[in-house]
Design an enzyme around this catalytic site. Sequence first.
Site, PDB file in Angstrom:
ATOM      1  CB  ILE A  86      -1.114   0.136   1.110  1.00  0.00           C
ATOM      2  CG1 ILE A  86      -0.336   0.016   2.453  1.00  0.00           C
ATOM      3  CG2 ILE A  86      -2.056  -1.080   1.123  1.00  0.00           C
ATOM      4  CD1 ILE A  86      -1.165   0.522   3.521  1.00  0.00           C
ATOM      5  CB  THR A 155      -1.766   0.331  19.524  1.00  0.00           C
ATOM      6  OG1 THR A 155      -1.537  -0.219  20.614  1.00  0.00           O
ATOM      7  CG2 THR A 155      -1.065   1.603  19.461  1.00  0.00           C
ATOM      8  CB  SER A 190       8.046   1.102  20.808  1.00  0.00           C
ATOM      9  OG  SER A 190       6.893   0.700  19.960  1.00  0.00           O
ATOM     10  CE1 TYR A 192       2.289  -1.032  15.738  1.00  0.00           C
ATOM     11  CE2 TYR A 192       2.575  -1.175  18.082  1.00  0.00           C
ATOM     12  CZ  TYR A 192       2.003  -1.292  17.180  1.00  0.00           C
ATOM     13  OH  TYR A 192       0.730  -1.428  16.992  1.00  0.00           O
ATOM     14  CG  HIS A 193       3.645   1.310  20.870  1.00  0.00           C
ATOM     15  ND1 HIS A 193       4.520   0.328  21.384  1.00  0.00           N
ATOM     16  CD2 HIS A 193       2.294   0.808  21.170  1.00  0.00           C
ATOM     17  CE1 HIS A 193       3.905  -0.645  22.007  1.00  0.00           C
ATOM     18  NE2 HIS A 193       2.611  -0.424  21.704  1.00  0.00           N
ATOM     19  CE  LYS A 196      -0.616   0.496  14.929  1.00  0.00           C
ATOM     20  NZ  LYS A 196      -1.493  -0.019  13.653  1.00  0.00           N
ATOM     21  CB  ALA A 249       1.885 -10.548  27.387  1.00  0.00           C
ATOM     22  CB  VAL A 265       7.785 -11.566  34.682  1.00  0.00           C
ATOM     23  CG1 VAL A 265       7.191  -9.989  35.230  1.00  0.00           C
ATOM     24  CG2 VAL A 265       6.371 -12.375  34.614  1.00  0.00           C
TER      25      VAL A 265
HETATM   26  P1  NAD Z   1       0.426  -8.946  11.363  1.00  0.00           P
HETATM   27  O1  NAD Z   1       1.851  -8.622  11.490  1.00  0.00           O
HETATM   28  O2  NAD Z   1       0.283 -10.530  11.752  1.00  0.00           O
HETATM   29  O3  NAD Z   1      -0.392  -8.956  10.266  1.00  0.00           O
HETATM   30  C1  NAD Z   1      -0.189  -7.508   9.383  1.00  0.00           C
HETATM   31  C2  NAD Z   1      -0.539  -7.662   8.113  1.00  0.00           C
HETATM   32  O4  NAD Z   1       0.017  -6.643   7.386  1.00  0.00           O
HETATM   33  C3  NAD Z   1       0.572  -8.833   7.556  1.00  0.00           C
HETATM   34  O5  NAD Z   1       0.055  -9.896   6.879  1.00  0.00           O
HETATM   35  C4  NAD Z   1       1.595  -7.789   6.412  1.00  0.00           C
HETATM   36  O6  NAD Z   1       2.186  -8.670   5.389  1.00  0.00           O
HETATM   37  C5  NAD Z   1       0.558  -6.727   6.098  1.00  0.00           C
HETATM   38  N1  NAD Z   1       1.425  -5.459   5.588  1.00  0.00           N
HETATM   39  C6  NAD Z   1       2.159  -4.811   6.421  1.00  0.00           C
HETATM   40  N2  NAD Z   1       2.843  -3.678   5.832  1.00  0.00           N
HETATM   41  C7  NAD Z   1       2.091  -3.767   4.484  1.00  0.00           C
HETATM   42  C8  NAD Z   1       1.890  -2.978   3.376  1.00  0.00           C
HETATM   43  N3  NAD Z   1       2.731  -1.570   3.651  1.00  0.00           N
HETATM   44  N4  NAD Z   1       1.197  -3.260   2.431  1.00  0.00           N
HETATM   45  C9  NAD Z   1       0.425  -4.220   2.377  1.00  0.00           C
HETATM   46  N5  NAD Z   1       0.232  -5.049   3.477  1.00  0.00           N
HETATM   47  C10 NAD Z   1       1.180  -4.990   4.610  1.00  0.00           C
HETATM   48  O7  NAD Z   1      -0.338  -8.238  12.632  1.00  0.00           O
HETATM   49  P2  NAD Z   1      -1.556  -8.197  13.654  1.00  0.00           P
HETATM   50  O8  NAD Z   1      -1.083  -8.795  14.717  1.00  0.00           O
HETATM   51  O9  NAD Z   1      -2.663  -9.102  12.533  1.00  0.00           O
HETATM   52  O10 NAD Z   1      -1.929  -6.834  13.844  1.00  0.00           O
HETATM   53  C11 NAD Z   1      -2.788  -6.104  12.814  1.00  0.00           C
HETATM   54  C12 NAD Z   1      -3.128  -4.692  13.293  1.00  0.00           C
HETATM   55  O11 NAD Z   1      -3.630  -4.847  14.286  1.00  0.00           O
HETATM   56  C13 NAD Z   1      -1.694  -3.903  13.228  1.00  0.00           C
HETATM   57  O12 NAD Z   1      -2.082  -2.835  12.661  1.00  0.00           O
HETATM   58  C14 NAD Z   1      -1.573  -3.929  14.468  1.00  0.00           C
HETATM   59  O13 NAD Z   1      -0.714  -2.721  15.051  1.00  0.00           O
HETATM   60  C15 NAD Z   1      -2.723  -3.814  15.367  1.00  0.00           C
HETATM   61  N6  NAD Z   1      -2.761  -4.354  16.534  1.00  0.00           N
HETATM   62  C16 NAD Z   1      -2.113  -5.633  16.923  1.00  0.00           C
HETATM   63  C17 NAD Z   1      -2.580  -6.137  18.033  1.00  0.00           C
HETATM   64  C18 NAD Z   1      -2.021  -7.840  18.550  1.00  0.00           C
HETATM   65  O14 NAD Z   1      -1.818  -7.783  19.648  1.00  0.00           O
HETATM   66  N7  NAD Z   1      -1.775  -8.516  17.673  1.00  0.00           N
HETATM   67  C19 NAD Z   1      -2.979  -5.336  19.174  1.00  0.00           C
HETATM   68  C20 NAD Z   1      -3.367  -3.960  18.964  1.00  0.00           C
HETATM   69  C21 NAD Z   1      -3.175  -3.495  17.663  1.00  0.00           C
HETATM   70  N1  USQ Z   2       6.148  -8.407  28.354  1.00  0.00           N
HETATM   71  C1  USQ Z   2       6.731  -9.275  29.452  1.00  0.00           C
HETATM   72  N2  USQ Z   2       7.114 -10.615  29.049  1.00  0.00           N
HETATM   73  C2  USQ Z   2       6.946 -11.107  27.597  1.00  0.00           C
HETATM   74  C3  USQ Z   2       6.243 -10.248  26.736  1.00  0.00           C
HETATM   75  C4  USQ Z   2       6.033  -8.840  27.196  1.00  0.00           C
HETATM   76  O1  USQ Z   2       6.773  -8.839  30.545  1.00  0.00           O
HETATM   77  O2  USQ Z   2       7.320 -11.856  27.610  1.00  0.00           O
HETATM   78  C5  USQ Z   2       5.514  -7.070  28.770  1.00  0.00           C
HETATM   79  C6  USQ Z   2       6.043  -5.934  28.032  1.00  0.00           C
HETATM   80  O3  USQ Z   2       7.413  -5.259  28.610  1.00  0.00           O
HETATM   81  C7  USQ Z   2       4.704  -4.898  28.034  1.00  0.00           C
HETATM   82  C8  USQ Z   2       3.574  -5.942  28.166  1.00  0.00           C
HETATM   83  O4  USQ Z   2       4.339  -7.255  28.349  1.00  0.00           O
HETATM   84  O5  USQ Z   2       4.902  -4.392  29.211  1.00  0.00           O
HETATM   85  C9  USQ Z   2       3.010  -5.956  26.703  1.00  0.00           C
HETATM   86  O6  USQ Z   2       3.895  -6.314  25.690  1.00  0.00           O
HETATM   87  P1  USQ Z   2       3.614  -7.196  24.402  1.00  0.00           P
HETATM   88  O7  USQ Z   2       4.685  -7.437  23.713  1.00  0.00           O
HETATM   89  O8  USQ Z   2       2.534  -8.299  24.684  1.00  0.00           O
HETATM   90  O9  USQ Z   2       2.794  -5.974  23.613  1.00  0.00           O
HETATM   91  P2  USQ Z   2       3.089  -4.572  22.933  1.00  0.00           P
HETATM   92  O10 USQ Z   2       4.622  -4.570  22.892  1.00  0.00           O
HETATM   93  O11 USQ Z   2       2.650  -3.357  23.549  1.00  0.00           O
HETATM   94  O12 USQ Z   2       2.494  -4.852  21.455  1.00  0.00           O
HETATM   95  C10 USQ Z   2       1.239  -5.470  21.069  1.00  0.00           C
HETATM   96  C11 USQ Z   2       1.180  -5.649  19.554  1.00  0.00           C
HETATM   97  C12 USQ Z   2       0.935  -4.240  19.043  1.00  0.00           C
HETATM   98  C13 USQ Z   2      -0.164  -3.605  19.621  1.00  0.00           C
HETATM   99  C14 USQ Z   2       0.025  -3.518  21.296  1.00  0.00           C
HETATM  100  C15 USQ Z   2      -1.179  -3.141  21.953  1.00  0.00           C
HETATM  101  O13 USQ Z   2       2.520  -6.319  19.237  1.00  0.00           O
HETATM  102  O14 USQ Z   2       0.751  -4.240  17.577  1.00  0.00           O
HETATM  103  O15 USQ Z   2      -0.376  -2.404  19.183  1.00  0.00           O
HETATM  104  O16 USQ Z   2       0.267  -4.975  21.636  1.00  0.00           O
HETATM  105  S1  USQ Z   2      -0.847  -2.056  23.467  1.00  0.00           S
HETATM  106  O17 USQ Z   2      -0.026  -3.083  24.065  1.00  0.00           O
HETATM  107  O18 USQ Z   2      -2.248  -1.854  24.097  1.00  0.00           O
HETATM  108  O19 USQ Z   2      -0.330  -1.072  22.939  1.00  0.00           O
END
Ligand code: NAD
Ligand code: USQ
Length: 404
Positions: A86, A155, A190, A192-193, A196, A249, A265
């Site tokens: 995209i 997020t 981070s 990443y965060h 968003k 986690a 942890v």
């Molecule tokens: P994921 O990595 O499993 O899936 C993301 C998908 O997007 C992948 O299939 C990847 O190939 C595709 N992608 C990435 N960049 C792209 C691009 N430029 N063009 C086209 N496709 C692209 O991630 P997920 O865990 O399914 O998370 C999906 C969304 O939800 C993310 O935006 C993530 O930030 C958000 N989110 C996830 C969690 C979680 O715990 N997994 C929590 C909160 C928010």
């Molecule tokens: N953590 C541990 N041990 C582990 C893994 C994580 O203590 O083995 C802690 C981390 O330090 C953190 C918390 O658990 O404090 C959450 O970490 P995580 O890796 O489960 O989640 P995070 O990095 O925040 O990211 C995930 C997704 C991301 C999404 C986010 C939602 O990968 O895409 O945006 O969760 S949120 O946490 O609400 O921002």
Amino acid sequence: STSTSDGASKKTRVMVIGGDGYCGWATALHLSKKGYEVAIVDNLIRRLFDHQLGLDSLTPISSIHNRLRRWKSLTGKTIDLFIGDICDFEFLAETFKSFEPNAVVHFGEQRSAPYSMIDRSRAVFTQHNNVIGTLNVLFAIKEFQEECHLVKLGTMGEYGTPNIDIEEGYITITHNGRTDTLPYPKQASSFYHLSKVHDSNNIAFTCKAWGIRATDLNQGVVYGMRTDETEMHEELCNRFDYDGVFGTALNRFCVQAAVGHPLTVYGKGGQTRGYLDIRDTVQCVELAIANPANPSEFRVFNQFTEQFSVNELAALVTKAGMKLGLDVKTISVPNPRVEAEEHYYNAKHTKLIELGLKPHLLSDSLLDSILNFAIKYKDRVDQRQIMPSVSWKKIGVKPKTVTV
Ligand code: NAD
Ligand code: USQ
């Protein structure tokens, strides 16, 4: 042509960007099952990250082509597929002109905080991929499909851990005698965060300036494996990450318990976050699509169902593991991240409930089912991938090599 009831929703055309990933795959199937016309847009880069870093999903996953063929043979339903990036606007423009979506659900980002903290190039990639991708989606909506509702995955991490209650997107503040409702302060921790946060700002601006209709779903940490649709056949099986880069986690703790690795942890373990079952992810996204934002409206929902600290999760997994005869230990790993380890946390999450969300709360039976899944696939677990390898403080400009 957007509508709320199951019957009439048949006309609603939904583009699922990132539909080959963990949340996106489950959601694409759920929407297809519910009668929406679905197209998946994905460049499969997530599968490439796994190859590059030497990681793999706990569960074996089929190619996207086999997944969609299997779905068609089981249900008779076709899901369109557009493979591409995209960030390539020409590609995205063609998908919009050809599919003409009424709603776009945007999951297609680099979503790992540790991945974004590996080295400079991954930090830059993450912000470029996420911010430019979302900007392109906004331009595509404006140019080709201006009534289209954007449902964007954000997020809870955008808010950080402030010492006051977290509201849903906006907070009303009285300052020097004047009152206004303002975007809730953002304190992401981070690259990443932060991507968003940048997305949210760009979306909010284009809602105001161009009249885009958007819903920002500030999702918490997702757990779980099965949804009604992915469990229909092994070729529909979802990915499940347990490694130190992409694993989250609770999912990680279940795999660790299953293979006899101590629960990792980080630091004091008081880090508290919002969590939800993947079955609620798909429900929330459907609710957002069925009840679209108005033109110019930038709507923010906090998408999680319960709050837990890392220590609480470790205790729950320990208890559930003991019932299955597992000997579950916990270790305190020096925290690789820079984050508060003991803090106040109270985040609102009522708007999706008001739209009809029926939460699947974390239960013994769900933990039991994830643990049993992890036990089933335990021979696929590479224990070397479990400990965290990315440090928030040690990130540098030098490309980080993957040591085997
Ligand atoms: P994921 O990595 O499993 O899936 C993301 C998908 O997007 C992948 O299939 C990847 O190939 C595709 N992608 C990435 N960049 C792209 C691009 N430029 N063009 C086209 N496709 C692209 O991630 P997920 O865990 O399914 O998370 C999906 C969304 O939800 C993310 O935006 C993530 O930030 C958000 N989110 C996830 C969690 C979680 O715990 N997994 C929590 C909160 C928010
Ligand atoms: N953590 C541990 N041990 C582990 C893994 C994580 O203590 O083995 C802690 C981390 O330090 C953190 C918390 O658990 O404090 C959450 O970490 P995580 O890796 O489960 O989640 P995070 O990095 O925040 O990211 C995930 C997704 C991301 C999404 C986010 C939602 O990968 O895409 O945006 O969760 S949120 O946490 O609400 O921002």
